[in-house]
Scaffold this motif. Structure first.
Motif, PDB file in Angstrom:
ATOM      1  N   ALA A 294       1.532  -2.462  -9.061  1.00  0.00           N
ATOM      2  CA  ALA A 294       1.918  -3.217 -10.253  1.00  0.00           C
ATOM      3  C   ALA A 294       1.451  -2.499 -11.519  1.00  0.00           C
ATOM      4  CB  ALA A 294       1.338  -4.622 -10.189  1.00  0.00           C
ATOM      5  N   THR A 295       0.255  -1.931 -11.466  1.00  0.00           N
ATOM      6  CA  THR A 295      -0.260  -1.204 -12.628  1.00  0.00           C
ATOM      7  C   THR A 295       0.583   0.035 -12.908  1.00  0.00           C
ATOM      8  OG1 THR A 295      -2.501  -1.979 -12.177  1.00  0.00           O
ATOM      9  CG2 THR A 295      -2.280  -0.058 -13.617  1.00  0.00           C
ATOM     10  N   ALA A 296       0.989   0.728 -11.858  1.00  0.00           N
ATOM     11  CA  ALA A 296       1.860   1.889 -12.045  1.00  0.00           C
ATOM     12  C   ALA A 296       3.150   1.479 -12.736  1.00  0.00           C
ATOM     13  CB  ALA A 296       2.157   2.542 -10.695  1.00  0.00           C
ATOM     14  N   GLU A 297       3.721   0.350 -12.320  1.00  0.00           N
ATOM     15  CA  GLU A 297       4.954  -0.119 -12.951  1.00  0.00           C
ATOM     16  C   GLU A 297       4.719  -0.452 -14.415  1.00  0.00           C
ATOM     17  OE1 GLU A 297       8.442  -3.493 -12.258  1.00  0.00           O
ATOM     18  OE2 GLU A 297       6.866  -3.215 -10.759  1.00  0.00           O
ATOM     19  N   GLU A 298       3.608  -1.127 -14.714  1.00  0.00           N
ATOM     20  CA  GLU A 298       3.281  -1.472 -16.103  1.00  0.00           C
ATOM     21  C   GLU A 298       3.120  -0.228 -16.971  1.00  0.00           C
ATOM     22  OE1 GLU A 298      -0.231  -3.814 -16.160  1.00  0.00           O
ATOM     23  OE2 GLU A 298       0.676  -5.536 -15.121  1.00  0.00           O
ATOM     24  N   GLN A 299       2.546   0.824 -16.395  1.00  0.00           N
ATOM     25  CA  GLN A 299       2.271   2.045 -17.151  1.00  0.00           C
ATOM     26  C   GLN A 299       3.452   3.006 -17.155  1.00  0.00           C
ATOM     27  OE1 GLN A 299      -0.373   0.824 -18.809  1.00  0.00           O
ATOM     28  NE2 GLN A 299      -1.362   2.841 -18.705  1.00  0.00           N
ATOM     29  N   GLY A 300       4.528   2.618 -16.476  1.00  0.00           N
ATOM     30  CA  GLY A 300       5.710   3.474 -16.420  1.00  0.00           C
ATOM     31  C   GLY A 300       5.514   4.720 -15.581  1.00  0.00           C
ATOM     32  N   VAL A 301       4.755   4.588 -14.492  1.00  0.00           N
ATOM     33  CA  VAL A 301       4.431   5.721 -13.635  1.00  0.00           C
ATOM     34  C   VAL A 301       5.097   5.552 -12.272  1.00  0.00           C
ATOM     35  CG1 VAL A 301       2.563   6.934 -12.423  1.00  0.00           C
ATOM     36  CG2 VAL A 301       2.238   6.167 -14.783  1.00  0.00           C
ATOM     37  N   SER A 302       5.741   6.588 -11.799  1.00  0.00           N
ATOM     38  CA  SER A 302       6.360   6.556 -10.478  1.00  0.00           C
ATOM     39  C   SER A 302       5.293   6.420  -9.395  1.00  0.00           C
ATOM     40  CB  SER A 302       7.154   7.846 -10.238  1.00  0.00           C
ATOM     41  OG  SER A 302       7.544   7.949  -8.893  1.00  0.00           O
ATOM     42  N   ARG A 303       5.634   5.717  -8.319  1.00  0.00           N
ATOM     43  CA  ARG A 303       4.725   5.553  -7.185  1.00  0.00           C
ATOM     44  C   ARG A 303       5.007   6.571  -6.082  1.00  0.00           C
ATOM     45  NH1 ARG A 303       5.817  -0.621  -5.940  1.00  0.00           N
ATOM     46  NH2 ARG A 303       7.858   0.009  -6.727  1.00  0.00           N
ATOM     47  N   GLU A 304       5.833   7.566  -6.368  1.00  0.00           N
ATOM     48  CA  GLU A 304       6.300   8.460  -5.304  1.00  0.00           C
ATOM     49  C   GLU A 304       5.193   9.288  -4.667  1.00  0.00           C
ATOM     50  OE1 GLU A 304       8.936  11.589  -6.812  1.00  0.00           O
ATOM     51  OE2 GLU A 304       8.202  11.133  -8.816  1.00  0.00           O
ATOM     52  N   LEU A 305       4.114   9.586  -5.389  1.00  0.00           N
ATOM     53  CA  LEU A 305       3.042  10.376  -4.807  1.00  0.00           C
ATOM     54  C   LEU A 305       2.201   9.564  -3.831  1.00  0.00           C
ATOM     55  CD1 LEU A 305       1.760  12.455  -7.869  1.00  0.00           C
ATOM     56  CD2 LEU A 305       3.346  13.158  -6.074  1.00  0.00           C
ATOM     57  N   LEU A 306       1.979   8.287  -4.123  1.00  0.00           N
ATOM     58  CA  LEU A 306       1.112   7.460  -3.300  1.00  0.00           C
ATOM     59  C   LEU A 306       1.868   6.485  -2.411  1.00  0.00           C
ATOM     60  CD1 LEU A 306      -1.745   6.556  -5.829  1.00  0.00           C
ATOM     61  CD2 LEU A 306      -1.459   8.599  -4.417  1.00  0.00           C
TER      62      LEU A 306
END
Length: 295
Positions: free
Chosen positions: A253-265
């Motif tokens: 959820a934090t990644a989404e809020e920060q506009g960061v892709s989750r593809e690495l993790l």
């Protein structure tokens, strides 16, 4: 290291890329008679000025010494370079990066030609070669008698770590450590991406916190090793898989809020959820090792 009482072993070196050149400098500085060969001959000129003999061909280089070190682009390059060489009674030390299977096949190939074979995995970058305080070392596996005979010579560029008679084990240790490093780099990259939008938090201020935290977490490797050996994946677990999988929702959820892709993790988190869903939520992460091997 060679000493005043230990004769410097003559050796041949095939391959003068950045790593091969670094190796060559250290052996020449230690007083070894060195014959070098490289497909692009111009790369050998600076070494000739330091006292190296430059061979016209790989076969010529091999004929010049009983100990032959190979540091080329890939396994195919090794086969090509040594195809015309007379290998009977030679000691071949292959420091070319490759897979465990390639090392085993190359060892068999060398034995069929009458040579002893040792494979190596270099855990260093060229500037670390010849600099003991830098902490670099080289894994070796294969013919143990060969390793013991040339241990001092092989230790000139970097510390040596013999990891067994299976020729593939040096490459396997190398790739396993590099794989762990790659995963760590993925986490570091993701962490900086999360912080990137926060202009008031400088990356140089965040980096020490990140480094300190990662150091504190490194002990999990030892606990995971103990669990894998004992077979009890709940042993000493303080944060189990179910808890971590649930907590991952906040990370996502934090990644989404920060506009960061989750593809690495994302793939790692998905594996944690899958293992927990299979009924192993009370384990630590050790069970993921078995799950990965079953795929």
């Amino acid at each position: 290291m060679t000493t005043d009482n230990t004769p410097a072993t003559p050796l041949a070196l095939l391959g003068l890329g950045d790593m091969g050149t670094a190796l060559a400098h250290t052996w020449l500085a230690a007083g070894h008679s060195l014959t070098v060969w490289n497909r692009t001959a111009a790369k050998a000129e600076p070494l000739a000025a330091e006292g190296a003999r430059v061979a016209a061909s790989a076969a010529d280089a091999v004929s010049a010494a009983d100990l032959v070190v190979v540091c080329l682009l890939d396994d195919a390059s090794v086969g090509e370079a040594l195809a015309a060489a007379e290998l009977a009674s030679k000691d071949i030390v292959n420091l070319t990066t490759g897979t465990p299977a390639q090392a085993r096949e190359r060892a068999s190939w060398a034995r069929q030609r009458g040579a002893r074979f040792l494979d190596g995995g270099i855990m260093a970058v060229p500037p670390m070669i010849g600099t003991p305080q830098a902490g670099g070392y080289i894994f070796y596996s294969g013919d143990h008698a060969l390793f013991e005979q040339h241990r001092d010579t092989l230790a000139v560029p970097a510390a040596t770590r013999y990891v067994g008679s299976d020729p593939g084990h040096a490459a396997l240790h190398d790739v396993a450590l590099l794989s762990a490093m790659t995963g760590m780099f993925a986490g570091i990259t993701h962490a900086f991406a999360l912080m990137r939008p926060e202009q008031e938090v400088k990356p140089t201020a965040f980096a020490p916190l990140l480094t300190e935290w990662l150091r504190a977490m490194l002990g999990m490797a030892e606990s995971m090793a103990q669990q894998l050996e004992s077979g009890d994946y709940t042993e000493g677990v303080t944060s189990n898989l179910a808890m971590m999988a649930a907590g991952n929702a906040t990370l996502e959820a934090t990644a989404e809020e920060q506009g960061v892709s989750r593809e690495l993790l994302g793939p790692f988190m998905a594996s944690m959820r899958e293992r927990a869903a299979r009924g192993y939520g009370d384990e630590g992460l050790a069970g993921l090792v078995d799950m990965l091997r079953q795929r």
